[in-house]
Scaffold this active site. Structure first.
Site, PDB file in Angstrom:
ATOM      1  N   ARG A 107      73.126  30.893  43.623  1.00  0.00           N
ATOM      2  CA  ARG A 107      72.134  30.554  42.595  1.00  0.00           C
ATOM      3  C   ARG A 107      72.279  29.070  42.343  1.00  0.00           C
ATOM      4  O   ARG A 107      73.357  28.593  41.967  1.00  0.00           O
ATOM      5  CB  ARG A 107      72.389  31.345  41.312  1.00  0.00           C
ATOM      6  CG  ARG A 107      71.615  30.777  40.121  1.00  0.00           C
ATOM      7  CD  ARG A 107      71.610  31.663  38.915  1.00  0.00           C
ATOM      8  NE  ARG A 107      70.763  32.826  39.143  1.00  0.00           N
ATOM      9  CZ  ARG A 107      70.363  33.651  38.181  1.00  0.00           C
ATOM     10  NH1 ARG A 107      70.745  33.444  36.935  1.00  0.00           N
ATOM     11  NH2 ARG A 107      69.597  34.686  38.453  1.00  0.00           N
ATOM     12  N   HIS A 134      62.700  33.388  43.116  1.00  0.00           N
ATOM     13  CA  HIS A 134      63.736  34.366  42.726  1.00  0.00           C
ATOM     14  C   HIS A 134      63.447  35.682  43.473  1.00  0.00           C
ATOM     15  O   HIS A 134      63.057  36.682  42.872  1.00  0.00           O
ATOM     16  CB  HIS A 134      63.694  34.559  41.207  1.00  0.00           C
ATOM     17  CG  HIS A 134      64.894  35.245  40.634  1.00  0.00           C
ATOM     18  ND1 HIS A 134      65.995  35.605  41.389  1.00  0.00           N
ATOM     19  CD2 HIS A 134      65.165  35.664  39.368  1.00  0.00           C
ATOM     20  CE1 HIS A 134      66.886  36.189  40.602  1.00  0.00           C
ATOM     21  NE2 HIS A 134      66.404  36.248  39.376  1.00  0.00           N
ATOM     22  N   GLN A 137      64.957  39.289  42.498  1.00  0.00           N
ATOM     23  CA  GLN A 137      64.342  39.875  41.303  1.00  0.00           C
ATOM     24  C   GLN A 137      63.086  40.651  41.675  1.00  0.00           C
ATOM     25  O   GLN A 137      62.863  41.778  41.214  1.00  0.00           O
ATOM     26  CB  GLN A 137      63.984  38.752  40.309  1.00  0.00           C
ATOM     27  CG  GLN A 137      63.306  39.274  39.062  1.00  0.00           C
ATOM     28  CD  GLN A 137      64.239  40.159  38.247  1.00  0.00           C
ATOM     29  OE1 GLN A 137      65.344  39.753  37.932  1.00  0.00           O
ATOM     30  NE2 GLN A 137      63.809  41.363  37.920  1.00  0.00           N
ATOM     31  N   ASP A 225      57.902  36.241  31.582  1.00  0.00           N
ATOM     32  CA  ASP A 225      59.263  35.690  31.674  1.00  0.00           C
ATOM     33  C   ASP A 225      59.378  34.619  30.591  1.00  0.00           C
ATOM     34  O   ASP A 225      58.386  34.215  29.984  1.00  0.00           O
ATOM     35  CB  ASP A 225      59.479  35.098  33.087  1.00  0.00           C
ATOM     36  CG  ASP A 225      60.903  34.602  33.322  1.00  0.00           C
ATOM     37  OD1 ASP A 225      61.809  34.986  32.553  1.00  0.00           O
ATOM     38  OD2 ASP A 225      61.113  33.812  34.263  1.00  0.00           O
ATOM     39  N   CYS A 266      61.994  40.028  33.866  1.00  0.00           N
ATOM     40  CA  CYS A 266      63.239  39.930  34.651  1.00  0.00           C
ATOM     41  C   CYS A 266      64.470  39.849  33.761  1.00  0.00           C
ATOM     42  O   CYS A 266      65.568  40.149  34.204  1.00  0.00           O
ATOM     43  CB  CYS A 266      63.166  38.726  35.585  1.00  0.00           C
ATOM     44  SG  CYS A 266      63.092  37.142  34.750  1.00  0.00           S
ATOM     45  N   ARG A 294      68.115  45.852  40.284  1.00  0.00           N
ATOM     46  CA  ARG A 294      68.705  44.692  40.969  1.00  0.00           C
ATOM     47  C   ARG A 294      69.847  45.172  41.859  1.00  0.00           C
ATOM     48  O   ARG A 294      70.012  44.728  42.992  1.00  0.00           O
ATOM     49  CB  ARG A 294      69.242  43.667  39.940  1.00  0.00           C
ATOM     50  CG  ARG A 294      68.181  43.013  39.074  1.00  0.00           C
ATOM     51  CD  ARG A 294      67.277  42.099  39.862  1.00  0.00           C
ATOM     52  NE  ARG A 294      68.018  41.064  40.566  1.00  0.00           N
ATOM     53  CZ  ARG A 294      68.438  39.929  40.031  1.00  0.00           C
ATOM     54  NH1 ARG A 294      68.147  39.634  38.785  1.00  0.00           N
ATOM     55  NH2 ARG A 294      69.119  39.041  40.743  1.00  0.00           N
TER      56      ARG A 294
END
Ligand code: CP
Ligand code: NVA
Length: 308
Positions: A107, A134, A137, A225, A266, A294
Site C-alpha cells: 500500500r 484500489h 477492494q 467513500d 469500502c 476482502r
C-alpha cells in the site's frame, strides 16, 4: 507467477475465475472459528511481506489472516521503518525482498512505486491501494454484490462523491465485468478522464451525472467513500466538504434507487459526512459483508498470483 496490479490490467477471464474461487473459499470456511486453518494450505511454507506506507485496518488484517489461514506466514512492514523510507530505491528493495519472501503486497502513495516494485521483483506484487486505484477492494465489492443479488453483469452501479482511487477501480471493474456505472461528483472532483474512456471502449455505459438524485434513479448498487482520501492534503478538507455536501448518501437518496438496491462503502466511513448512520446501519447496507469479503477475495487473488 502473476502480479495483481489493477483490474484493467488483469484478464477478464482471470478476474471471473478469482471471484468464483473466492466464493468457493468463503463457503468452505463457513462456521469455522477464525483461527482454524483452511482445509487446503496453498501457502504452506510461503512468506508474504505486507508493506504499508499509509494507515490500514482492513487491508492489513485481512491479508494477514488470509495468508495464515492458507498456511503461510506474514511480516507486516511499515514503509517508514524500512530503508525504503530513507533513500533506498524501490527497485533495490524489490530485488532484496524477492530473495526473502514469496509474495509482496504494498500500500503506497504513487502508482509509480507499485509499478517499479513489480518491475524489479521476481515474486508476485499485489496492489493494496495507491493514490490512483484500489483493486482488491473492488474484487471484494463484486463478490459481495454477487452473493446478495447474483451476476453483476448489466446492473447499474452508482458512485457518489469524490472521484477517487476506489471509483477508479470500480470503473475498471465495470469494463471487465460488464456493468454500467454512473458517477455523480462535482465538476472538479470527477474521476480521471482516461479511466472513463477506457471503460467506454470496453462497451459499457459510463455516465457522469452531477445531480445525485438523477444519478441514483434505477440503481442496483449505490457506493460512496470518504470525501478526503489519505493522500489528499488536509488543507482541502473544508473546501471538499462544501463541494460534496449535496452528495451525502441518506435515506431520501437511497429511496430514489431500486427498492432492493444495495449500499456499499469500502470503509473507513465518516458517519454524517459522505453517508448517514441510518444508511450505514440500514437494511440495504452490506458493508460488513463487504469488509469480510476482502479476506475471501484476496485469498483468491493470492492463489492466482502464485498459480495455486
Ligand atoms: N477499505 C480499506 O482498504 O480499508 P483500510 O484502509 O482499513 O485497509
Ligand atoms: N479513498 C480512500 C480509501 C481508503 C480505503 C483513501 O485512499 O484514503
Amino acid at each position: 507467477m502473476n502480479h495483481f496490479l489493477d483490474i484493467h490490467k488483469t484478464d477478464p477471464a482471470d478476474l471471473r475465475q478469482i471471484i468464483s474461487e473466492a466464493k468457493r473459499i468463503k463457503i468452505a470456511r463457513k462456521g469455522l472459528p477464525k483461527g482454524t486453518p483452511d482445509a487446503e494450505q496453498p501457502l504452506a511454507n510461503h512468506m508474504v511481506a505486507l508493506i504499508f506506507e499509509k494507515p490500514s485496518t482492513r487491508t492489513r488484517v485481512s491479508f494477514d489472516v488470509g495468508v495464515r489461514q492458507m498456511g503461510g506466514q506474514t511480516m507486516v512492514l511499515s514503509g517508514s521503518d524500512m530503508q525504503l523510507g530513507h533513500g533506498e530505491t524501490i527497485a533495490d528493495t524489490a530485488r532484496v525482498l524477492s530473495r526473502y519472501v514469496d509474495m509482496i503486497m504494498i500500500r503506497t502513495f504513487e502508482e509509480s512505486t507499485l509499478l517499479e516494485m513489480a518491475e524489479h521483483a521476481t515474486v508476485p506484487v499485489i496492489n493494496g491501494l495507491t493514490n490512483r486505484t484500489h483493486p482488491c477492494q473492488i474484487m471484494a465489492d463484486v463478490l459481495t454484490y454477487e452473493e446478495h443479488h447474483g451476476s453483476i453483469k448489466g446492473k447499474k452501479v452508482v458512485w457518489l462523491g469524490d472521484g477517487n482511487n476506489v471509483v477508479a477501480s470500480l470503473i475498471h471493474a465495470a469494463g471487465q465485468f460488464g456493468f454500467d456505472i454512473t458517477v455523480s461528483a462535482p465538476e472538479t472532483l470527477q474521476p480521471e478522464a482516461g479511466f472513463v474512456a477506457w471503460a467506454r471502449e470496453k462497451g459499457v455505459n459510463v455516465s457522469l451525472e452531477s445531480n445525485p438524485q438523477k444519478a441514483v434513479e434505477g440503481a442496483d448498487l449505490v457506493v460512496t467513500d470518504t470525501w478526503v482520501s489519505m493522500h489528499d492534503s488536509q488543507t482541502t478538507k473544508e473546501r471538499r466538504h462544501n463541494q460534496l455536501r449535496g452528495y451525502q448518501v441518506d435515506d431520501a437518496l437511497m429511496a430514489q434507487a431500486k427498492n432492493d438496491a444495495l449500499f456499499m462503502h469500502c470503509l473507513p466511513a465518516h458517519r454524517g459526512e459522505e453517508v448517514t448512520s441510518s444508511v450505514m446501519d440500514g437494511p440495504q447496507s452490506v458493508i460488513w459483508d463487504e469488509a469480510e469479503n476482502r479476506l475471501h477475495a484476496q485469498k483468491a487473488v493470492m492463489r492466482w498470483c502464485l498459480g495455486k
